[in-house]
Structure formats: structure tokens, C-alpha cells
Design a protein around this motif. Structure first.
Motif, PDB file in Angstrom:
ATOM      1  N   SER B 148      -2.295  -1.111   2.234  1.00  0.00           N
ATOM      2  CA  SER B 148      -1.017  -0.478   1.907  1.00  0.00           C
ATOM      3  C   SER B 148       0.130  -1.131   2.664  1.00  0.00           C
ATOM      4  O   SER B 148       1.229  -1.266   2.137  1.00  0.00           O
ATOM      5  CB  SER B 148      -1.050   1.010   2.237  1.00  0.00           C
ATOM      6  N   THR B 151       1.079  -4.165   0.783  1.00  0.00           N
ATOM      7  CA  THR B 151       1.928  -3.847  -0.366  1.00  0.00           C
ATOM      8  C   THR B 151       3.352  -3.567   0.093  1.00  0.00           C
ATOM      9  O   THR B 151       4.326  -3.979  -0.543  1.00  0.00           O
ATOM     10  CB  THR B 151       1.369  -2.617  -1.094  1.00  0.00           C
ATOM     11  N   ALA B 204      -0.036 -10.836  -2.122  1.00  0.00           N
ATOM     12  CA  ALA B 204      -0.680  -9.965  -3.115  1.00  0.00           C
ATOM     13  C   ALA B 204      -2.168 -10.295  -3.224  1.00  0.00           C
ATOM     14  O   ALA B 204      -3.011  -9.393  -3.326  1.00  0.00           O
ATOM     15  CB  ALA B 204       0.001 -10.110  -4.471  1.00  0.00           C
ATOM     16  N   VAL B 207      -3.868  -8.852  -0.231  1.00  0.00           N
ATOM     17  CA  VAL B 207      -4.042  -7.404  -0.361  1.00  0.00           C
ATOM     18  C   VAL B 207      -5.216  -7.095  -1.272  1.00  0.00           C
ATOM     19  O   VAL B 207      -6.041  -6.232  -0.985  1.00  0.00           O
ATOM     20  CB  VAL B 207      -2.751  -6.745  -0.900  1.00  0.00           C
TER      21      VAL B 207
END
Lengths: 231, 216, 256
Positions: B148, B151, B204, B207
Motif C-alpha cells: 500500500s 501505491t 507498480a 508493488v
């Protein structure tokens, strides 16, 4: 600085100027809401299409959808907005500020929407789809009658959250001179000065509008609770 | 009349400067956000009613306000009251304040997800509550929060572009200046989009990898 | 002469290198209640799911009465059917899932009436009538307007059975219908299945309930390692098994 006199002086500014500011801010809020809701509609429609492509059996369509989603999730919304308003103007396509804002915010939102819808569909257990096939439904009927209604319900709360994000993004439209809240604040700042006062009011408006949308989110979530009973 | 090569060297130099400042703003804001976010998360999770209320209020306000508004308040609004921010410091302060609110909630859900037993086991082993927090609870909460936070980092990079509105010397601001000088708007904005793509996509991917490792 | 409802010839299923069904052949006659027993991993659930092509067999053929399932014969080549083409075939075979798999956004009545209404394309009133009949048959008509999450496991499974009955299938396939149930709820479901068997409904049941297989089934199949090890009447397979693996599997049952 925090003496009582200073505080009184601070707030007395409002009584002096508020009746001049309120009408301008009210119509500006209307524009902000127009942009928010308009871009939400665009995001929903586009998001539905892209989610459909993402979940299709065709590897090509699925990959295209992934590229679209990654593109619009990586590029800042403001950059998208400028690209649409300034960037393609030399090519002959010119947008007015409000449509440009609705389109740019909508496209950015559609990428998130596609992921929300995808998560909703994939949350439906495989067994329910198999059960639909065993009672003689075609895959299309299975999607239409079993998967989609439930996926829609699951997607509702995150979608309302996206609405609030779009409200915040609408402030960016001020940078292409759309007549919304921040633009109105800038005009008031240049005319009456008092920047801190007017900016705090602007911030408060966003807070209040956001709170209203949050309440709406809670209401919708309770009404369409994504628990197993569904109704 | 500059030659084409001189022109492109000029563009690349300007954009690279913009990229440099973008990364500086991002890095400083990220560190501040995580530090303050952790502090707020701990205060909100373990604190008394007043702290929970105050931090709750802070979080709600800074998650509801558009970044643009916060930048304007820091840069224009406070200048009127005597507190002058440079564009760069206004950008970093604003993004840190917003980021602290987001990171507080991210880390707090990491804390909530921990089982009570972890803390009790640490206390039973003779650690003070403070030591339990520092050595057992926070590291675990931070580890589960990593995806998180990743992000959030991507969102932070994108939000630095908004600081162009208060003349922070980052990518979009430089690009707008170049565009108004040269009128090659289409190409310039395409390059800007590309730069953001190049910086955010590796994160990204990271993640996604972290989320898969966490078994989500 | 009783006709064959189901005829399975040399069914094979592999997942990559893993061979789950080695070559299974058997028949189910009209009115038979066939019980498939065996240890976990024996392939019995995979076999059942191949019968209505929820899993696609890698080789072998299945006939439902005279109809070839899952494929069509073009000249001397077998062409697999699309999912859309499979739908009317699956309609003729009911399937009851271990985890019930009821649709949570529909009421019990809607769950059962969906197939007649949408798949069989009957009128709404006819579909509802069929649904009510099916629910009565499993003794749960009084819950018709409830949502599945308000029902106990045993009640949900009975709704699942009613859903399969509403299709007017030629045969019903049960995939471990009581394995997901609390022990005290198993009885009500087995009772209903027993009644259906007594009514002459053709069925294939994968189950761990050996007592039920012994008392209700007309034929028992013991599977192990992806093949049929022993097949025959319950009093033979369960009470007097001849194969070593069957004896070993049933030893705990007989010890009780």
C-alpha cells in the motif's frame, strides 16, 4: 499573533466579504459538481468497456486493456488534462475547459473503474459460475444473470470513493480556466486580496462536498450491502 | 537561430532538471509522510480519546482537500499572514501533510491486522511496551503495509505535477515553460507523459511483486 | 431390458503430466443409484465432473442415452462442442455440488426456477410451479422466499437438489453432497437422496458415506488411482470385497 484581537480581526473579514463571495462560490461549486459527476459517468462507461476487454478470453484484447489501464494509472491527471487541452490543439482538436476536464478526468478514472469492476467479477466464487453452467445456462447467461449483478453490488463502495477523488481532481480544471471553485478563489484573490481567507473557504467547500459524498457512500453501502443476502 | 541539436539539448537539460526536482520533492515528502504517518498511526491506535479524535480529524481534512488547494494556502495564503514559503518548500510541506494522513491510515491498518498475541508475546518475553512497539510490532506492521505504501508512492509522484501550479521547478512546470517558448506542445506533453510512465511503472511492478509475495 | 442412461467408454483425464483418470469405463442403467467410493485423490470427483464436461476429458467418450456428450462426430473425427453448445446437454444432467453453490443474490425459489425459466425457456408461471414442486419434493417449500444465507447447510443442500430436479434431468450427479455438512445435518440430506432413489431417479453419487452406499445404492464402484478397482452390488463390493485395495479402504468401516 494569537491575541484575541487578531482572531476577531481575522473572522470579521468574513462578515465583510462573505455576501460578495458566496454567489460566486455557489455557482463555482455547481461547476465543480458538474465536472465531478460528468467525469464519473465517463469513467463508468469507459471503465465498463475496458473491464470487459480485460476479462475477455482473447489474449490480445486483454493485453490491450492492461496497457490502457497501466497508461492511465501512471500518467498524472493534470498531465492528461494539459495534453487534452493544450497538447492536441495544434492537431486541430480543440476542447472547451469543462468538456476537456470531464474527458481527462473520466479517462483517468476509467482505468481505476476497470480495476474495480474486474475485482468485483473475480470475487464471485467459481462454483457459482459452474452451477450456472450445470443448470443449462450459456456462459453469456451465466455472466448476465449470476456474475454481473453481484459484481456490480461489490463494486459500489469503491466506486463512490472514486467519486470523491474526482471531486478533488476537479480542482485541477482551474488550471485550464474552467469556472470552478479554485478558479473562483483565484479571481476573488486578485480582486479582494485576502488570500488566506478565501482559500480556507474554498477548502471548507471541498470538505463539505466531500463529506456529503461520503455520507452518500455510507448510505449506498448499507442499502446494497455486499454481504451474501444481496438485497 | 538555434540549430536543432542545440534546441534538443536545451529541452533535455530543462527536463532533466525538472526530473531532478520531482525526485527530490518525492523523496523528501515520502520520508516525512512515512515518519509522521507512523507517529500518527501509533497515536491513533494506542492513544487516548483526545488523540484519536484529533488525528482522526487531521486525517479526514487532509484526505478531503485537493492538493492544489493546500499548495495555494501554503504558498499564497500564509504569505499574507507573514509566513513565506518558496515554491519548493510549499510543495514538499503540502505533500508531506497530505501524505502523513494517507500513511497514517495505511500503517494503522497494518497495526490493526496484527494479532493481539504478537504484542502479548513480546511483553511476556520481558520487553517493555516501548521496546515491543519498536522491535516487534512496528516492523511487522510496516512490512505488511509495504504494497500500500508503494501505491501511495506512485500517487505521490503523480501529485508532484500539481505543484507546477505554484511554480515548483518540477517536470510539468518546466514543460509548460518550454511549451510556451517553443509552441511544440504536442511533442513536449508526450515526452512528459513518457517520463512519468518510466518512473512509475517500475514501482507498480514492484508493488505487484510484493503483493504476490504477501499472497494476496 | 433396462436401457443405459449413461455409458462411459475409456475415460481419461490428465493435467499436463499428472494422470488423474487412467481409463474408466462403466454404465448406469435407468433407475440405478450408483455410488462411487474411494480414497481422496482417487479421481472420483474428476470422473463425475467429466460426465457433464465441467472438466474436459483428454480421451474417451460419454453417451447420455443415445446422445454423445461434449463432442460431435463428423465423419470419423470427434469435434469438441463449445460451451454454448454444451448448455442444452448439461440441462439433461443435474449436478449437486459439495459446497451447494447456491446464488446468494436470488431467493430459494428464484434459484430453483432459474433453469426452467432461462435455460428451458418456459413461462414464468410454469417455471415457478416447477420450482415449487421441486422444493416440496425435498421438503423445503416453506423457505421458498428466503435468501440462501439464512438457511442451514442441510437446507441449502436440499435447495441445491431441488435446483437439479427442476431441470427434469435424465440423471443427477452428486459430488460428495454431505461432505461439507455438520454431522447432525447429514441425515436430512441423505434421507432426501434416498427418497429420490426409491422414486426411481437415475443417479451417480460420489460419497464418503459408506453406510448410505451400502443401504441405498444399487451399484457401488470403488475407485483408486484413477481407475475402477471393483464394481458391483453393495452386498458384494462393500460387504464382501475381493480386491486387496478395496479391503484395505473398507477396513476402518468394517471395524466399526
Amino acid at each position: 499573533m494569537w491575541s484575541e484581537n487578531a482572531l476577531v480581526a481575522f473572522f470579521s473579514v468574513y462578515s465583510e466579504y462573505m455576501d460578495r463571495w458566496l454567489p460566486a462560490l455557489a455557482s463555482a461549486s455547481g461547476t465543480a459538481l458538474t465536472i465531478t459527476i460528468g467525469s464519473f459517468a465517463v469513467a463508468c462507461v469507459l471503465g465498463l468497456v475496458v473491464a470487459g476487454l480485460r476479462l475477455s478470453h482473447s489474449k490480445l484484447l486483454s493485453r490491450l486493456a492492461v496497457i490502457y489501464i497501466e497508461l492511465f494509472r501512471s500518467i498524472p491527471t493534470l498531465v492528461l488534462l494539459f495534453m487534452l487541452y493544450y497538447g492536441i490543439a495544434p492537431l486541430g482538436i480543440v476542447f472547451d475547459p469543462i468538456p476537456a476536464a470531464i474527458l481527462a478526468l473520466g479517462m483517468a478514472g476509467s482505468a481505476h473503474m476497470a480495476e474495480i469492476l474486474r475485482a468485483g467479477v473475480q470475487a464471485i466464487p467459481k462454483g457459482q459460475r459452474e452451477a450456472a453452467l450445470t443448470v443449462g445456462l450459456t456462459p453469456l447467461q451465466s455472466f448476465r444473470l449470476i456474475v454481473f449483478p453481484q459484481a456490480l453490488r461489490i463494486s459500489l463502495p469503491p466506486s463512490i470513493n472514486m467519486l470523491i477523488v474526482l471531486l478533488k481532481d476537479s480542482s485541477l480544471a482551474s488550471l485550464i480556466s474552467a469556472p470552478e471553485i479554485m478558479q473562483s478563489a483565484k479571481q476573488i484573490m486578485s480582486r479582494d486580496y485576502m488570500p488566506l481567507h478565501i482559500l480556507l473557504v474554498a477548502g471548507l467547500i471541498y470538505l463539505v462536498l466531500g463529506l456529503l459524498l461520503s455520507l452518500l457512500a455510507n448510505l449506498v453501502e448499507r442499502r446494497f450491502a455486499a454481504n451474501r443476502s444481496g438485497r | 537561430m538555434e540549430s536543432d541539436i542545440e534546441k534538443y539539448v536545451h529541452y533535455v537539460t530543462v527536463m532533466t532538471e525538472g526530473l531532478y526536482y520531482c525526485l527530490v520533492i518525492t523523496a523528501v515528502s515520502f520520508v516525512c509522510s512515512v515518519l509522521f504517518g507512523t507517529l500518527f498511526a501509533v497515536l491513533r491506535h494506542y492513544g487516548n480519546r483526545l488523540s484519536r479524535l484529533l488525528i482522526g480529524g487531521y486525517v479526514e481534512v487532509f484526505r478531503a482537500m485537493p492538493p492544489l488547494t493546500i499548495f495555494f494556502i501554503l504558498y499564497f495564503g500564509l504569505a499574507h499572514a507573514g509566513l513565506h514559503f518558496s515554491p519548493l518548500s510549499a510543495a514538499i510541506t503540502g505533500l508531506s501533510m497530505i501524505g502523513a494522513a494517507y500513511c497514517c491510515e495505511i500503517i494503522r491498518s497494518g497495526l490493526v491486522a496484527l494479532k493481539k498475541g504478537d504484542r502479548e508475546a513480546a511483553l511476556a518475553a520481558g520487553l517493555t511496551p516501548n521496546q515491543a512497539l519498536r522491535f516487534i510490532i512496528l516492523p511487522q506492521a510496516l512490512r505488511t503495509s509495504l504494497p500500500s505504501l508503494g501505491t501511495y508512492l506512485i500517487g505521490l509522484i503523480k501529485d508532484t505535477s500539481i505543484a507546477s501550479a505554484i511554480a515548483a521547478p518540477e517536470i510539468l512546470f518546466r514543460a509548460r515553460n518550454l511549451a510556451s517558448e517553443s509552441f511544440e506542445t504536442t511533442a513536449i506533453y508526450l515526452v512528459v507523459a513518457l517520463v512519468y510512465l518510466v518512473i512509475t511503472i517500475p514501482i507498480a511492478v514492484g508493488v505487484g511483486y510484493l503483493e504476490k509475495k504477501a499472497g494476496r | 431390458m433396462t436401457r443405459d442412461v449413461l455409458k462411459v467408454e475409456n475415460l481419461q483425464k490428465s493435467y499436463g503430466d499428472l494422470c488423474v483418470l487412467v481409463g474408466v469405463s462403466t454404465t448406469v442403467q435407468a433407475g440405478e443409484c450408483v455410488s462411487i467410493i474411494g480414497p481422496s485423490g482417487s479421481g472420483k470427483t474428476t470422473f463425475l465432473r467429466c460426465l457433464n464436461y465441467l472438466e474436459k476429458p483428454t480421451a474417451g467418450h460419454i453417451h447420455l442415452e443415445d446422445m454423445l456428450i461434449g463432442e460431435r462426430l463428423v465423419g470419423d473425427r470427434y469435434i469438441p462442442l463449445t460451451e454454448k453448445q454444451l448448455a442444452p446437454q448439461r440441462l439433461q444432467m443435474g449436478f449437486v455440488f459439495q459446497n451447494f453453490c447456491l446464488w446468494p443474490h436470488l431467493t430459494v425459489l428464484e434459484n430453483v426456477a432459474l433453469s426452467p425459466f432461462r435455460a428451458m425457456k418456459l413461462s414464468k408461471s410454469e417455471s415457478l410451479a416447477i420450482a415449487r414442486n421441486a422444493l416440496e419434493r425435498v421438503h423445503i417449500a416453506h423457505k421458498a422466499d428466503e435468501y440462501p444465507d439464512r438457511l442451514s447447510g442441510g437446507q441449502q443442500q436440499r435447495v441445491g437438489i431441488a435446483r437439479a430436479l427442476a431441470q427434469r434431468p435424465k440423471v443427477i450427479l452428486f459430488d460428495e453432497p454431505t461432505s461439507a455438512l455438520d454431522p447432525e445435518l447429514v441425515g436430512e440430506v441423505l434421507e432426501v437422496i434416498g427418497e429420490l432413489a426409491a422414486d426411481g431417479l437415475s443417479m451417480v453419487l460420489v460419497t464418503h458415506e459408506i453406510t448410505f452406499a451400502r443401504d441405498v445404492a444399487t451399484k457401488v464402484i470403488f475407485m483408486d488411482g484413477g481407475r475402477i478397482v471393483e464394481e458391483g452390488a453393495p452386498r458384494q463390493v462393500i460387504m464382501a470385497p475381493t480386491q486387496e485395495r478395496t479391503i484395505k479402504f473398507l477396513s476402518k468401516f468394517h471395524a466399526n
